[in-house]
Design an enzyme around this catalytic site. Structure first.
Site, PDB file in Angstrom:
ATOM      1  N   GLU A 135      -4.685   7.668  -3.264  1.00  0.00           N
ATOM      2  CA  GLU A 135      -5.160   6.404  -2.698  1.00  0.00           C
ATOM      3  C   GLU A 135      -5.441   5.374  -3.792  1.00  0.00           C
ATOM      4  O   GLU A 135      -5.388   4.172  -3.547  1.00  0.00           O
ATOM      5  CB  GLU A 135      -6.399   6.635  -1.835  1.00  0.00           C
ATOM      6  CG  GLU A 135      -6.131   7.354  -0.521  1.00  0.00           C
ATOM      7  CD  GLU A 135      -5.188   6.608   0.419  1.00  0.00           C
ATOM      8  OE1 GLU A 135      -5.154   5.367   0.375  1.00  0.00           O
ATOM      9  OE2 GLU A 135      -4.468   7.279   1.181  1.00  0.00           O
ATOM     10  N   HIS A 163       0.832  -1.213   0.000  1.00  0.00           N
ATOM     11  CA  HIS A 163       0.000   0.000   0.000  1.00  0.00           C
ATOM     12  C   HIS A 163       0.870   1.268   0.000  1.00  0.00           C
ATOM     13  O   HIS A 163       0.771   2.111  -0.899  1.00  0.00           O
ATOM     14  CB  HIS A 163      -0.920  -0.006   1.229  1.00  0.00           C
ATOM     15  CG  HIS A 163      -1.794   1.198   1.348  1.00  0.00           C
ATOM     16  ND1 HIS A 163      -3.106   1.211   0.941  1.00  0.00           N
ATOM     17  CD2 HIS A 163      -1.548   2.445   1.813  1.00  0.00           C
ATOM     18  CE1 HIS A 163      -3.633   2.416   1.148  1.00  0.00           C
ATOM     19  NE2 HIS A 163      -2.701   3.186   1.691  1.00  0.00           N
ATOM     20  N   GLU A 164       1.745   1.377   0.998  1.00  0.00           N
ATOM     21  CA  GLU A 164       2.589   2.582   1.078  1.00  0.00           C
ATOM     22  C   GLU A 164       3.561   2.632  -0.111  1.00  0.00           C
ATOM     23  O   GLU A 164       3.902   3.711  -0.589  1.00  0.00           O
ATOM     24  CB  GLU A 164       3.353   2.620   2.408  1.00  0.00           C
ATOM     25  CG  GLU A 164       2.490   2.579   3.673  1.00  0.00           C
ATOM     26  CD  GLU A 164       1.446   3.686   3.766  1.00  0.00           C
ATOM     27  OE1 GLU A 164       1.638   4.760   3.157  1.00  0.00           O
ATOM     28  OE2 GLU A 164       0.414   3.473   4.449  1.00  0.00           O
TER      29      GLU A 164
END
Lengths: 492, 492
Positions: free
Chosen positions: A289, A259-260
């Protein structure tokens, strides 16, 4: 004023801001307990210098002059963005701005303590102050928006009003809630496919390799530990994210890395020439996002992604998991308390809870004191479960302690955009085949080309239209969730 | 101007400076390769703001006004120190100051690369620029000092002129050189008491415990890794030092911990009310080094220190060393190439080499091009050994890449002061007994009381006089070295 001069002023503002970023990064990852107050004092001081630079009357005059001129697409976007920032900030009196910055420099620690000690009372008064200032500042900036909360939303996601979001969330809710019910009735319960603990140092080592595998460039990036994973940057050649290694649930860090890493690759992919301009970051929080969720969910929760590296994972963690069990477990859907650990299906419900509560707060329908009670009611309503403690309830997220009301919807918007991007990508390439061949670079190159390099020059809809001739369309997301969970739980 | 207002101006200058400290810390410990240029750019920008604040004409007027008033000892010291800084900086034109800061923001990486690749040519031109500016700035500030080099010395150690240092080093040389000769002829060669490698992570864990054992407070401090160990701070509640873990010589990190811990405890012990004033740091670089060397050598190389924790060390590193062998090894004297790894006896010779070379450079007796050649000659003259490479010779130290000419003598002065402090301490307490009982706190309390808490309010001689009624006296140091090495090598 010449454009060159404006860019120089913008760069100065950015450089000052990046010192604040560096101080925040340090506070999250390094500052000892005793040093927190000292860093807060440094930031409070610098925020005064920042305000003075960002509201310099010469800047206003220059922006007005340049607004009337013929400029390149890039320069026009920079002028527009700088003008928006200027207008937003200049409406806030300096003393209020600095007082608020001082509150924010302390609030995160106060929230963290309240969460640690499961005591909302400790955070209540600070949160009241934050809400007071956020409402006040939103009031200064309310122009064409219908409500104060629309002003909040507009900061993070231009064009996504409560009207548009009500429609988006309405569509989602209508699909997800009945599906979740069917899943709960299916009797299928995918179990955790491993036992025991995985040492944090071992996890850290593997996750760095994983970050590089997906395409995060460690020669232009840093990965460290913090209480909550996040991504930040000083420029496109210095992008940093954090992780948190839970020894009894190693999958948490894996998906934080992916995700990051998605956020990080976005920042690393922005054209170098945009550094320290107003269009240096992502197009919006939703688009940001979309990148993190594209990697986390559409790439990282697929069997094609794990197939070529699954033996490595087992070896690194000294496990003997079966791929199918692992896939079922990391994709299982179940109502749970913590947003960041929620599965893809129930995740939007967590967002809707926050969206509704924030609206009520900004419409003065509830007070800060009532938040725990209202929170627990909403969780019961949307997820059907009881909240055993505020630490696992209203205190779980960091956002409010930073004044970030109106941010949460971006997570859901991002998930929807991610599905839309995947549809566009699949028209050009066989994504599963690329994943099976560890060809993550080709996927990264598509995103660099269509999204990353442009920074914030284009809006969300402009980017999507340039890529696939279509504006934001949440139907891709709804279809994806329906298809995925129908198969996973053998529904219908 | 009121004193209160001056303190406020001083605090603003300090806060800006601490952002530079934070950026430097990050560059040494965290910044990825790709981000070095970006951090350099940030620092260059901030140095301009710093210069403007530090040379503000209102500050000058205030300092002149306050200089004529009756003030407390503390306030008088602050005014005096601020006036010195102001005068030094205001004489340098802003453009020269900023150009030089930009050079310094890049120079450390250039030096590090030159050292890594053993190629003095890569560093030569940058070093020429640094020497050019340092000489130029020293010229602006040459008032009562006899030579440019005296101006350099005066920055770090007030009152220690070349005249005084010639006398000090003359005394040392007369004692050490013949003693080293006798040791070499003694035939005694103390061997390394262990074999194999100690994992860096294992060392890191043990060294953190060791730092706490000697009294470094980790709730108000940070320990990280970097290429070269150093100590810095943001305020007295946020003191940071680094270490470097060599797997084949674990003793290196042990003594770095004790050395940097000594610096760190000094900064942690400065009275909180002095934070962000001109007297916040140590009294001088020599007094700072006296604290690090007090712990490293007088405490850390004693059998009384290791006796209660030696079993722990063996256990942590999975070794089976004999205490006597370890003590002999960590105290052995032998001519070697690297200053930071030199033993107590030969260490001052390394300092004298640098002292003589720096003087020659500032008197224009040699050029930057000639440095490697002159370096190797001096090493042969003082230590009797050949230098096999510039990486182990003229490129070994970081100081010149930061413009720190005139700093090295502080290391020797610090060693001398340390011996003097030990003499004073021994009049009040049984130091060996305290070490045997792990009572490091009592030792720390003595140093806090007589040295640390005062920050830079008093000069070196004032501090020593207040403690023991005697000014700087290097005889304690000479006697200590003679006594120690006579016993260790059974001389006479």
């Amino acid at each position: 004023m010449e454009m060159k001069e404006l860019l120089e002023m913008g760069k100065e503002i950015s450089l000052l801001g990046k010192f604040m970023t560096l101080a925040s990064w340090d506070m999250e990852t390094e500052t000892p307990e005793g040093g927190m107050a000292g860093l807060g004092e440094m930031m409070e001081y610098l925020s005064g210098l920042y305000y003075a630079k960002a509201t310099d009357p010469a800047l206003k005059a220059g922006l007005e002059e340049l607004s009337t001129q013929e400029l390149s697409v890039r320069d026009a976007a920079i002028v527009r963005k700088m003008k928006e920032s200027f207008d937003r900030m200049a409406k806030i009196p300096q003393d209020e701005y600095m007082t608020y910055q001082a509150i924010l420099s302390r609030s995160q620690n106060i929230w963290a303590k309240a969460k640690r000690e499961n005591n909302f009372e400790l955070f209540k008064d600070t949160l009241k102050e934050i809400v007071y200032y956020e409402k006040k500042f939103a009031g200064y900036n309310q122009t064409t928006e219908k409500s104060l909360y629309d002003v909040m939303l507009n900061q993070f996601e231009k064009g996504f009003t409560t009207e548009k979001l009500d429609e988006f969330f309405g569509l989602l809710k209508a699909e997800i809630v009945p599906m979740l019910k069917k899943i709960q009735e299916s009797g299928i319960d995918y179990k955790k496919p491993y036992e025991g603990k995985i040492d944090a140092d071992v996890q850290e080592k593997y996750n760095k390799k994983l970050a590089e595998y997906i395409g995060f460039d460690l020669s232009r990036g840093v990965i460290k530990r913090s209480e909550h994973p996040f991504t930040t940057n000083l420029n496109s050649d210095d992008v940093r994210f954090t992780n948190h290694y839970y020894e009894d649930k190693m999958e948490s860090a894996l998906f934080s890395t992916i995700h990051e890493g998605g956020h990080g690759m976005y920042e690393q992919g922005v054209a170098k020439e945009l550094d320290h301009t107003a269009v240096a970051g992502g197009a919006s929080m939703g688009v940001h996002e979309s990148q993190s969720r594209f990697y986390e969910n559409l790439v990282g929760r697929s069997a094609s992604f794990w197939t070529p590296i699954f033996a490595d994972l087992n070896k690194a963690y000294n496990l003997n998991m079966n791929l199918e069990d692992f896939m079922n477990y990391i994709n299982r859907a179940e109502a749970s308390l913590i947003r960041t650990e929620a599965d893809e299906l129930t995740y939007p419900l967590h967002i809707m809870i926050r969206y509704e509560i924030e609206q009520m707060l900004f419409k003065d329908e509830i007070t800060v004191e009532q938040l725990p009670e209202v929170w627990n009611q909403k969780v019961k309503e949307f997820l059907g479960i009881d909240v055993p403690s505020d630490a696992q309830g209203v205190l779980q997220d960091v956002h409010w302690s930073g004044g970030m009301f109106g941010y949460f919807p971006s997570y859901a918007i991002g998930s929807a955009i991610a599905s839309q991007i995947m549809a566009a990508m699949k028209k050009e390439m066989d994504v599963d085949q690329l994943l099976l061949q560890s060809e993550l670079k080709t996927i990264g190159a598509f995103l660099d080309h269509h999204i990353h390099q442009h920074g914030a020059i284009y809006t969300t809809d402009e980017l999507l239209n340039m890529m696939m001739g279509e504006s934001f369309n949440p139907q891709y997301y709804v279809d994806y969730l329906k298809d995925k969970y129908t198969k996973l739980y053998h529904l219908n």
